[in-house]
Each structure stands twice: as C-alpha cells, then as structure tokens.
Enzyme design. Structure first.
Site, PDB file in Angstrom:
ATOM      1  N   LYS A 166      -1.552  -6.890  -7.750  1.00 18.13           N
ATOM      2  CA  LYS A 166      -1.508  -8.127  -7.083  1.00 18.13           C
ATOM      3  C   LYS A 166      -3.271  -8.562  -7.132  1.00 18.13           C
ATOM      4  O   LYS A 166      -3.595  -9.587  -7.549  1.00 18.13           O
ATOM      5  CB  LYS A 166      -1.518  -8.189  -5.601  1.00 18.13           C
ATOM      6  CG  LYS A 166      -1.710  -9.435  -4.842  1.00 18.13           C
ATOM      7  CD  LYS A 166      -1.269  -9.205  -3.536  1.00 18.13           C
ATOM      8  CE  LYS A 166      -1.927 -10.514  -2.766  1.00 18.13           C
ATOM      9  NZ  LYS A 166      -3.352 -10.282  -2.734  1.00 18.13           N
ATOM     10  N   SER A 178       0.148  -9.205   1.542  1.00 21.40           N
ATOM     11  CA  SER A 178      -1.382  -8.816   1.569  1.00 21.40           C
ATOM     12  C   SER A 178      -1.685  -8.986   2.954  1.00 21.40           C
ATOM     13  O   SER A 178      -1.126  -9.319   3.899  1.00 21.40           O
ATOM     14  CB  SER A 178      -1.793 -10.479   1.306  1.00 21.40           C
ATOM     15  OG  SER A 178      -3.169 -10.574   1.405  1.00 21.40           O
ATOM     16  N   HIS A 201       1.002  -1.252   0.079  1.00 24.41           N
ATOM     17  CA  HIS A 201      -0.164  -0.038   0.134  1.00 24.41           C
ATOM     18  C   HIS A 201       0.998   1.162   0.121  1.00 24.41           C
ATOM     19  O   HIS A 201       0.606   2.277  -0.772  1.00 24.41           O
ATOM     20  CB  HIS A 201      -1.009  -0.085   1.222  1.00 24.41           C
ATOM     21  CG  HIS A 201      -2.103  -0.897   1.456  1.00 24.41           C
ATOM     22  ND1 HIS A 201      -1.905  -2.203   2.251  1.00 24.41           N
ATOM     23  CD2 HIS A 201      -3.062  -1.202   0.567  1.00 24.41           C
ATOM     24  CE1 HIS A 201      -2.846  -2.880   2.176  1.00 24.41           C
ATOM     25  NE2 HIS A 201      -3.691  -2.376   1.162  1.00 24.41           N
ATOM     26  N   ARG A 226      -4.210 -10.297   4.326  1.00 22.20           N
ATOM     27  CA  ARG A 226      -4.552 -11.646   4.781  1.00 22.20           C
ATOM     28  C   ARG A 226      -3.332 -12.555   5.134  1.00 22.20           C
ATOM     29  O   ARG A 226      -3.612 -13.531   5.739  1.00 22.20           O
ATOM     30  CB  ARG A 226      -5.343 -12.401   3.678  1.00 22.20           C
ATOM     31  CG  ARG A 226      -6.617 -11.623   3.369  1.00 22.20           C
ATOM     32  CD  ARG A 226      -7.659 -12.345   2.512  1.00 22.20           C
ATOM     33  NE  ARG A 226      -9.036 -11.855   2.577  1.00 22.20           N
ATOM     34  CZ  ARG A 226      -9.746 -11.037   1.791  1.00 22.20           C
ATOM     35  NH1 ARG A 226      -8.942 -10.630   0.623  1.00 22.20           N
ATOM     36  NH2 ARG A 226     -10.886 -10.495   1.957  1.00 22.20           N
TER      37      ARG A 226
END
Ligand code: PAF
Length: 275
Positions: free
Chosen positions: A146, A182, A33, A184
């Site tokens: 991604k 990520s 990010h 996650r």
C-alpha cells in the site's frame, strides 16, 4: 510474545532467535498488518514486530500527535497472530540525542509523488527503517505494498548499501467495499467512510483502461483527478508510473502501477494498483 522496550533487551534475545523476519509498524494494527505477520512466519524462525511512531517522518502540522496509539489492543492482536517478539521503544530509546546522521534517498525517488507533498517524509522513514535494521539485524523484512513508494525506497536502500536483508512486499488488504486498510481510515467521518472507496474505484477504472490499450496517460490521470474533485476530494496526484522505479513510462512500456493520494475532509488517503 515477549515485549522489549530496549535495544539491548531485544538484541540479547535475538542472539538465539535463528532467522529473524522483521515487520516494522507504527501500531494501530489492522488486518493488513496481521497479514504481514502471517506472511513473515513463512520467511523466518522468529517473527519480530516493531511499534514506533516515528516523529522524523512527520512534517510539522501533520498527524504525529494525533496518530492513533492503541498499544494494549495491538499487543493482543500480535500475540494472537503468533508473533514471537515485539520491539516497542520510546523516543528516548530510539533518539537519545537528536538524530545527526540520516538516510537521504535520491531526489528522483524521494521528491516525487508522495515526497513532493510530504517533503522530508522519506528521509525520516528511511532513517528509522535503517535504525530498526541495525537494531534487529533481520535476515528478511516485510512491508505492505500500500505504501508503494516506501517499499521501492527501502528496496533501493538495501541494494545500494549492500544490506544482507531480503525485502518482501505484502499485498494490500482491502475492506469489502475496496477501501485499502489504513490506520488513518479511523479519522474518517461516517459520510467520508462511505465516499472513501471511490479512490479504489477510480484506480480500478484507470487500470481497466490501460489494460484495454488506452495509453493517453495525461488524460487518464486528469479525468481521475477531475472525478475526485467533483466529489469533494482534494487530490494530490493520480499517476501512472513504472513499477520498478516509479518514473514516467515510455510509450507502450509495460510493468506499470497507478498511484493516487487525495484528501477527503481532513484525512489524506493513498492507494495504488498494479496494472
Ligand atoms: O509504514 C510504516 O508504518 C512506517 O513508515 C514504518 C515503515 C514503520 C517506518 O516508520
């Protein structure tokens, strides 16, 4: 960095913000990010990040409730990255009444690959992205590669609906062992985290094969899926597709991307590599 929780507050400030570069996120920010925020700086006078965990793009039983919410740490990272404005609305601000109108991407884009395994996901995603575009009215917006299918759908939405917004894709940022960053990844146990780079290794192998002229796509995809299964993954797909529209390539067509999604324990990971 100014933090806005209301649409009116953000809009008021952005009147004098010049060219706006928007970076929508769901928070729990990582280096991927932040790389997008840095890239955004080169595209606008003001960088506007958003944090909103969008219920519409999660299916019942997915991780909406447990999606990591790390607002204080995210604000610190964004401020350190020189982001000018953060828009962080709550659900009542974004959905004061149940959302009646939606953006429905065409089935051939939204019901394939991730859309096959997450029905409705891209409809919810495109709807909130369109709302964020209407709210911030950016001249440019940045999204990570991604989420390759997401990026393609947003590009097509902007083109088909004549939105005056330039869409910029950011390269995937990886950990030293290749795992794509990520939010996650934080769900992985230590053992799963050690296993997780296999997804990138497999994609790399498929890309090497394709580059060396192997065009037996079904076999390449099946071998990669089998290898994942043999290592206790539950793959949804490994697929070689055209970069431009993610449809099946004709024989010897170039401009390809290899995409994969697979579950490791209870965590679903996605990744892709351009050929
Ligand atoms: O990629 C994401 O984080 C989300 O799908 C997005 C684009 C912020 C929309 O909720």
């Amino acid at each position: 960095m100014q933090i806005h929780s209301t649409i009116a507050g953000l809009r008021g400030t952005l009147k004098t913000a010049g060219r706006v570069a928007l970076v929508p996120t769901m928070g729990n920010l990582h280096d991927g990010h932040i790389a997008l925020m840095d890239q955004a700086r080169n595209h606008g006078d003001s960088v506007v990040a958003t944090i909103f965990v969008n219920r519409l793009q999660f299916r019942p039983g997915e991780d909406f409730e447990k999606y990591p919410r790390t607002f204080e740490a995210d604000c610190a990272r964004l401020a350190a990255a020189g982001v000018d404005h953060l828009f962080a609305p709550d659900e009542a601000e974004m959905y004061p009444q149940p959302q009646g109108y939606h953006i429905d991407p065409p089935a051939e884009q939204a019901n394939i690959l991730d859309g096959e395994f997450r029905p409705g996901h891209f409809r919810g995603m495109a709807t909130v992205v369109m709302k964020l575009f209407q709210i911030a009215q950016p001249q440019v917006a940045l999204f990570g590669k991604k989420d390759y299918q997401q990026l393609m759908i947003i590009r097509n939405m902007v083109r088909d609906l004549n939105l005056p917004i330039e869409i910029v894709g950011g390269e995937t940022i990886r950990a030293a062992d290749g795992l794509a960053l990520s939010s996650r990844n934080g769900y992985l146990t230590e053992a799963e985290r050690r296993e997780a780079p296999r997804l990138f290794e497999l994609l790399t192998k498929v890309v090497v094969e394709l580059r060396s002229g192997n065009r037996d796509l079904p076999l390449l995809e099946r071998d990669a899926m089998d290898l994942l299964k043999a290592n206790n993954w539950l793959p949804d797909y490994v697929a070689v597709r055209k970069k431009i529209d993610l449809q099946l390539p004709a024989a010897h067509e170039s401009g390809l991307v290899v995409l994969a999604a697979a579950r490791l324990g209870s965590t679903r990971l996605i990744d892709n590599l351009e050929v």
